[in-house]
Design a protein around this motif. Structure first.
Motif, PDB file in Angstrom:
ATOM      1  N   SER A   1     -30.249  18.029   8.648  1.00  0.00           N
ATOM      2  CA  SER A   1     -29.054  18.767   9.082  1.00  0.00           C
ATOM      3  C   SER A   1     -27.803  18.224   8.406  1.00  0.00           C
TER       4      SER A   1
ATOM      5  N   THR B   1     -25.263  20.286   6.112  1.00  0.00           N
ATOM      6  CA  THR B   1     -23.843  20.353   6.447  1.00  0.00           C
ATOM      7  C   THR B   1     -22.958  20.004   5.261  1.00  0.00           C
TER       8      THR B   1
ATOM      9  N   THR C   1     -20.753  22.726   4.203  1.00  0.00           N
ATOM     10  CA  THR C   1     -19.609  22.984   5.074  1.00  0.00           C
ATOM     11  C   THR C   1     -18.431  22.101   4.695  1.00  0.00           C
TER      12      THR C   1
ATOM     13  N   SER D   1     -26.953  23.418  14.618  1.00  0.00           N
ATOM     14  CA  SER D   1     -26.045  23.987  13.621  1.00  0.00           C
ATOM     15  C   SER D   1     -24.591  23.808  14.040  1.00  0.00           C
TER      16      SER D   1
ATOM     17  N   THR E   1     -22.199  21.519  11.867  1.00  0.00           N
ATOM     18  CA  THR E   1     -21.198  22.336  11.175  1.00  0.00           C
ATOM     19  C   THR E   1     -19.796  21.997  11.658  1.00  0.00           C
TER      20      THR E   1
ATOM     21  N   TYR F   1     -12.366  26.685   6.550  1.00  0.00           N
ATOM     22  CA  TYR F   1     -13.147  25.921   7.517  1.00  0.00           C
ATOM     23  C   TYR F   1     -13.282  26.688   8.840  1.00  0.00           C
TER      24      TYR F   1
ATOM     25  N   SER G   1     -16.883  28.529   8.891  1.00  0.00           N
ATOM     26  CA  SER G   1     -17.742  27.500   9.479  1.00  0.00           C
ATOM     27  C   SER G   1     -17.623  27.451  11.000  1.00  0.00           C
TER      28      SER G   1
ATOM     29  N   ALA H   1     -20.214  29.310  13.718  1.00  0.00           N
ATOM     30  CA  ALA H   1     -21.046  28.359  14.455  1.00  0.00           C
ATOM     31  C   ALA H   1     -20.812  28.472  15.955  1.00  0.00           C
TER      32      ALA H   1
END
Length: 575
Positions: free
Chosen positions: A26, A30, A33, A132, A136, A273, A277, A281
């Motif tokens: 993960s 990420t 991101t 996530s 994220t 962002y 993202s 999320a």
């Protein structure tokens, strides 16, 4: 901590390695991101706005590389999630199957084919969206801090507020979800009963009453559905506060942040962002956890609550509850019909079987003998009156520990012969006790032929067992259980008369035990101390000699008139 939370914590602790691997992949996922906003900011500030086109394109290439690396992490994440989810599904399947075999649980098929799969798919989805969001959001917040710490003051507070509002709605949402599912199950059960008895409803003129009863349940489900729908409002508000308000604040405070050293590129990176993202999320988390999370809690609570709320009906002797000197079986004024307008199968039945008693139930096929066995076993609920087993209501966990039902269909499962015989015991049954039970019930030849207690019963070996051998294994399993009352619902129909007599005498001789036999041979009735003759709504109970005098049906069934051993005027009907 609740039982469900403890189960979940133990499950995750046993899989720390899988969780670590999931976290590592993960983090790799990420990376894209973090690089997204940073690369855009640098491409603008150090590249395009500064007149250096090559530098700008280079930073965009870095962002594209981050996407490729993130895709690699995403591919590995799915494998780690599978390693976490599939063991959970297997554990639930083992619980459901074991309970279905042990308790003759009628809801086991629904739990196995629907609820377990719902739990598996929902758990997988929750792992994905929760993981996530955590990674994220962490990547985006770290990126915002690296661009300009002041941007965190704009974005973080509404994000935390929206997330807190959403988490506060989870518990009441789960309760509303469970109320809706309960109402939906009540409607399904009611309609299943009504549809199966439509002819009886029409014949009895009970259409209006049946419709009113069903309508009440439908209205209850509709109210539960509306209440559940109203809880979507806080979720939408949480998404607006946590995901959309930060974007508005970034635009509204742009002059203020620019005065404090935030560059245009950093502001564009912050917007990226939030929009690319944080907002997606948070939206996935709210929709996934809000719907799937409450559903998972409800399903797991149902799958595990059955284990904790209902006492194991085959506990060891030391845990079988006692009601003092209560009879083994007591039936008081019981009336039962299959449907509200149907003719009663039993009407005001009274019956007492003392501890150590032996009752045989006889009557023509379809008269209601198995219905009576279902009432005693707690599988059916009387419309009126009460059934008590060992002094406890038939549907209670205490009564479940007092009885064992052996149906006509003998269930033998893959494993060892030892596991099959000791399945209804929670303790380790000594070999001597297993062998003794096998010998008493006539299972010795089969034990020798298979090669002993540890002989494997594979699917091929199970297919090679005869119907009588299967019944002997099921009988030995029940004989070894600690339940005082044994109910044999034509459980010896595939045995020859000698084997049947041996099995019934063995059960009748169990210390402190009582026996109820749904008979299919008159010899079973002759062996019983008490005989219940079912003749439509008329029921007679007594000994063999008494019933020969009082019951024409019993004389017909036995082929004896007035106690004289001579053929009846017509063939005896099968029991």
């Amino acid at each position: 901590m609740s039982d469900l939370s403890r189960l979940g914590a133990r499950f995750l602790l046993r899989r720390r390695g899988t969780l670590a691997r999931l976290a590592a992949w993960s983090v790799l996922e990420t990376g894209q991101t973090f690089l997204l906003g940073l690369a855009l900011a640098r491409a603008l500030d150090d590249g395009f706005l500064a007149g250096r086109q090559g530098t700008g394109l280079l930073w965009l290439a870095v962002a594209a590389l981050g996407v490729a690396v993130g895709a690699l992490g995403t591919a590995r994440v799915y494998g780690a999630v599978a390693d976490l989810v599939e063991p959970a599904r297997d554990a639930l399947v083992r619980r459901v199957v074991a309970r279905g075999v042990r308790d003759a649980d009628g809801g086991a098929v629904s739990r196995l084919t629907q609820q377990v799969e719902i739990a598996r798919d929902t758990f997988a989805g929750l792992v994905m969206v929760s993981r996530s969001f955590v990674f994220t959001a962490s990547g985006a917040l770290i990126g915002l801090g690296s661009l300009a710490p002041v941007l965190l003051l704009v974005v973080a507070p509404p994000l935390v507020a929206g997330l807190a509002l959403f988490l506060a709605t989870l518990r009441p949402l789960a309760h509303r979800q469970e109320a809706f599912l309960t109402a939906d199950e009540a409607v399904s059960a009611r309609l299943g009963t009504v549809c199966a008895g439509l002819r009886d409803v029409t014949a009895a003129g009970a259409e209006e009453a049946t419709a009113d009863a069903a309508g009440t349940l439908v209205d209850r489900e509709a109210r539960a559905s509306r209440t559940l729908a109203r809880w979507s409002v806080p979720r939408v508000l949480a998404l607006a506060i946590g995901g959309q308000l930060p974007l508005l604040l970034l635009l509204f405070t742009a002059p203020w942040t620019l005065e404090r050293g935030v560059t245009p590129g950093a502001l564009v990176g912050a917007v990226a962002y939030v929009t690319q993202s944080l907002l997606p999320a948070l939206q996935s988390l709210i929709h996934g956890l809000g719907t799937g999370g409450s559903r998972l809690v409800v399903v797991l609570r149902r799958l595990t609550a059955y284990e904790t709320e209902r006492q194991d009906p085959v506990a060891t002797q030391s845990t079988v509850p006692s009601a003092g000197g209560a009879p083994a079986l007591e039936i008081s004024g019981v009336t039962f019909a299959y449907g509200p307008g149907a003719e009663p199968v039993l009407d005001g039945l009274d019956l007492v079987v003392p501890r150590g008693g032996h009752l045989a139930v006889v009557g023509p096929s379809g008269i209601g003998k198995s219905t009576l066995a279902g009432l005693v076993a707690g599988l059916l609920a009387p419309g009126a009156g009460e059934v008590r087993v060992g002094g406890f209501p038939a549907g209670s966990p205490e009564a479940a520990a007092q009885r064992v039902l052996i149906p006509q269909e003998a269930y033998v499962f893959s494993g060892t012969l030892r596991a099959n015989l000791g399945h209804l015991r929670t303790d380790d049954v000594p070999d001597a006790e297993l062998v003794s039970a096998a010998q008493v019930l006539g299972l010795g030849p089969l034990l020798d032929r298979l090669g002993g207690l540890d002989a494997p019963l594979s699917p091929a070996a199970l297919a090679a067992l005869s119907a009588g051998e299967r019944q002997l294994i099921a009988l030995a399993r029940a004989y070894l259980s600690p339940a005082p009352l044994a109910v044999l619902d034509e459980a010896t129909c595939h045995l020859d008369p000698v084997a049947e007599a041996r099995a019934e005498r063995a059960f009748a001789a169990r210390p402190g035990g009582a026996l109820v036999v749904v008979a299919h041979r008159i010899s079973s009735a002759r062996r019983a101390e008490l005989i219940l003759v079912m003749d439509g709504r008329r029921v007679l109970c007594g000994g063999h000699g008494e019933l020969l005098t009082r019951s024409a049906l019993y004389r017909d069934l036995t082929g004896v008139w007035d106690g004289a051993a001579r053929p009846s005027s017509q063939p005896a009907r099968p029991l």
